[in-house]
Design an enzyme around this catalytic site. Structure first.
Site, mmCIF file in Angstrom:
data_model
loop_
_atom_site.group_PDB
_atom_site.id
_atom_site.type_symbol
_atom_site.label_atom_id
_atom_site.label_comp_id
_atom_site.label_asym_id
_atom_site.label_seq_id
_atom_site.Cartn_x
_atom_site.Cartn_y
_atom_site.Cartn_z
ATOM 1 N N GLU A 89 8.977 -4.441 10.494
ATOM 2 C CA GLU A 89 9.471 -3.160 9.969
ATOM 3 C C GLU A 89 10.037 -2.297 11.093
ATOM 4 O O GLU A 89 9.384 -2.062 12.124
ATOM 5 C CB GLU A 89 8.326 -2.421 9.248
ATOM 6 C CG GLU A 89 8.764 -1.090 8.657
ATOM 7 C CD GLU A 89 7.792 -0.499 7.649
ATOM 8 O OE1 GLU A 89 6.796 -1.167 7.288
ATOM 9 O OE2 GLU A 89 8.034 0.642 7.226
ATOM 10 N N ASP A 125 -1.255 -5.939 -0.383
ATOM 11 C CA ASP A 125 -1.644 -5.348 0.910
ATOM 12 C C ASP A 125 -3.142 -5.098 0.983
ATOM 13 O O ASP A 125 -3.735 -4.518 0.056
ATOM 14 C CB ASP A 125 -0.933 -3.994 1.086
ATOM 15 C CG ASP A 125 0.296 -4.104 1.955
ATOM 16 O OD1 ASP A 125 0.423 -5.083 2.713
ATOM 17 O OD2 ASP A 125 1.144 -3.191 1.862
ATOM 18 N N ASP A 130 0.836 -1.210 0.000
ATOM 19 C CA ASP A 130 0.000 0.000 0.000
ATOM 20 C C ASP A 130 0.868 1.256 0.000
ATOM 21 O O ASP A 130 0.360 2.374 -0.111
ATOM 22 C CB ASP A 130 -0.999 -0.011 1.168
ATOM 23 C CG ASP A 130 -0.314 -0.080 2.524
ATOM 24 O OD1 ASP A 130 0.916 -0.234 2.575
ATOM 25 O OD2 ASP A 130 -1.040 0.020 3.539
HETATM 26 O O1 KIV Z 1 3.584 -1.200 1.623
HETATM 27 C C1 KIV Z 1 4.763 -1.554 1.695
HETATM 28 O O2 KIV Z 1 5.602 -1.205 0.858
HETATM 29 C C2 KIV Z 1 5.166 -2.406 2.801
HETATM 30 C C3 KIV Z 1 6.629 -2.689 2.961
HETATM 31 C C4 KIV Z 1 7.299 -1.529 3.574
HETATM 32 C C5 KIV Z 1 6.865 -3.927 3.734
HETATM 33 O O3 KIV Z 1 4.344 -2.828 3.549
#
Ligand code: KIV
Length: 295
Positions: free
Chosen positions: A179, A81, A42
């Site tokens: 993270e 996501d 996302d």
């Molecule tokens: O949305 C994204 O890019 C992420 C990464 C930072 C793991 O969730």
């Protein structure tokens, strides 16, 4: 790559590589690389749409980008996501979002946190959809966290993180992104879990690493978090190429004779006739057109 390969790689001590990817042409490059899997993150709300946080990503946006990536990288394992609040409004809304992302070409979904939605994670997994968790700095909670901050810096916070990680594993997640967690804390979580952990800003003691495509390729020049390694200065490469084109257009150096089509009356007519014949006979004209464009 499938969910069993993630586990196998952790069990055998082989590191997992993951990059974010949001569009067809980038996906083609990832498809030709050795990268193990793709995250349609996302973060696309920021990298592709210019919003200041990931909160502006919607399920429709996620599905559109997932479909483009699935076309460009049909052989890669794709995690998409679930966007902000899409899994916090009850089971039906969550499952509608999961349905949309899986129909767009994802092989798994990722969601942030666990408090208050462990049952939803379990239901998604029981529906046959692999779920990747995401703990530590969870950008969808940026305002609740008081900013984009490194997490688990106290014993109490690390304890909370490990118990959330356990909860996600118990709910059936096949992997967890960690993270912005200091390395020893990330190691504690990684060693505690059976499933793999994929770090971003979580040090080396995890099962794999993920970076944002634009960040690692130097397309986001102002962004320099401690964890980031920039593998190419793509922003500069693109700017230099654009300026070279601008110069060539303005000086008349582009296009050259070899970059211009020959006159209609030339022997090239043969090629044109062949393509007309193919079109009349109902054969797909796309390939014929593409080959005509090369001469
Ligand atoms: O949305 C994204 O890019 C992420 C990464 C930072 C793991 O969730």
């Amino acid at each position: 790559m499938n969910i069993h390969d993630f586990q196998k790689m952790k069990d055998e001590g082989r590191k997992i590589s993951m990059v974010t990817c949001y569009d067809y042409s980038s996906a083609r490059a990832v498809a030709e690389s050795n990268i193990d899997c793709i995250l349609v993150g996302d973060s696309l709300a920021m990298t592709m749409h210019g919003y200041p946080t990931t909160l502006s990503a919607t399920t429709a946006m996620m599905a559109l980008h997932t479909a483009a990536v699935a076309k460009g990288a049909p052989t890669k394992f794709i995690v998409a996501d679930l966007p902000f609040l899409s899994y916090r409004k009850g089971l039906k809304d969550a499952m509608d979002a999961v349905h949309e992302l899986m129909s767009a070409g994802a092989h798994a979904v990722k969601l942030e946190g666990v408090r208050g939605h462990a049952e939803i994670v379990r239901h998604i997994v029981d529906s046959g959809v692999p779920v990747m968790g995401h703990l530590g700095l969870t950008p969808q909670s940026v305002h609740g966290l008081g900013g984009m901050k490194v997490q688990a810096r106290t014993n109490a916070a690390l304890k909370a993180l490990t118990s959330q990680a356990r909860e996600l594993e118990d709910a059936g997640c096949f992997a967890i992104v960690l993270e912005c967690v200091p390395p020893q804390g990330a190691r504690t979580v990684a060693d505690l879990l059976k499933i793999p952990t994929i770090g971003i800003g979580a040090g080396p003691h995890v099962s794999g690493q993920v970076l944002v495509y634009q960040d690692m390729l130097g397309l986001n020049p102002g962004f320099k978090p401690k964890f980031l390694r920039v593998y190419a200065n793509t922003f500069e490469v693109i700017r230099t190429a654009l300026n070279a084109f601008d110069n060539d257009v303005k000086s008349g150096a582009f296009p050259s004779e070899s970059e211009s089509y020959r006159d209609f009356e030339s022997p090239d007519q043969k090629v044109t006739k062949r393509s007309e014949h193919a079109a009349k006979n109902g054969r797909g004209s796309r390939i014929t057109l593409a080959s005509d464009m090369n001469h």
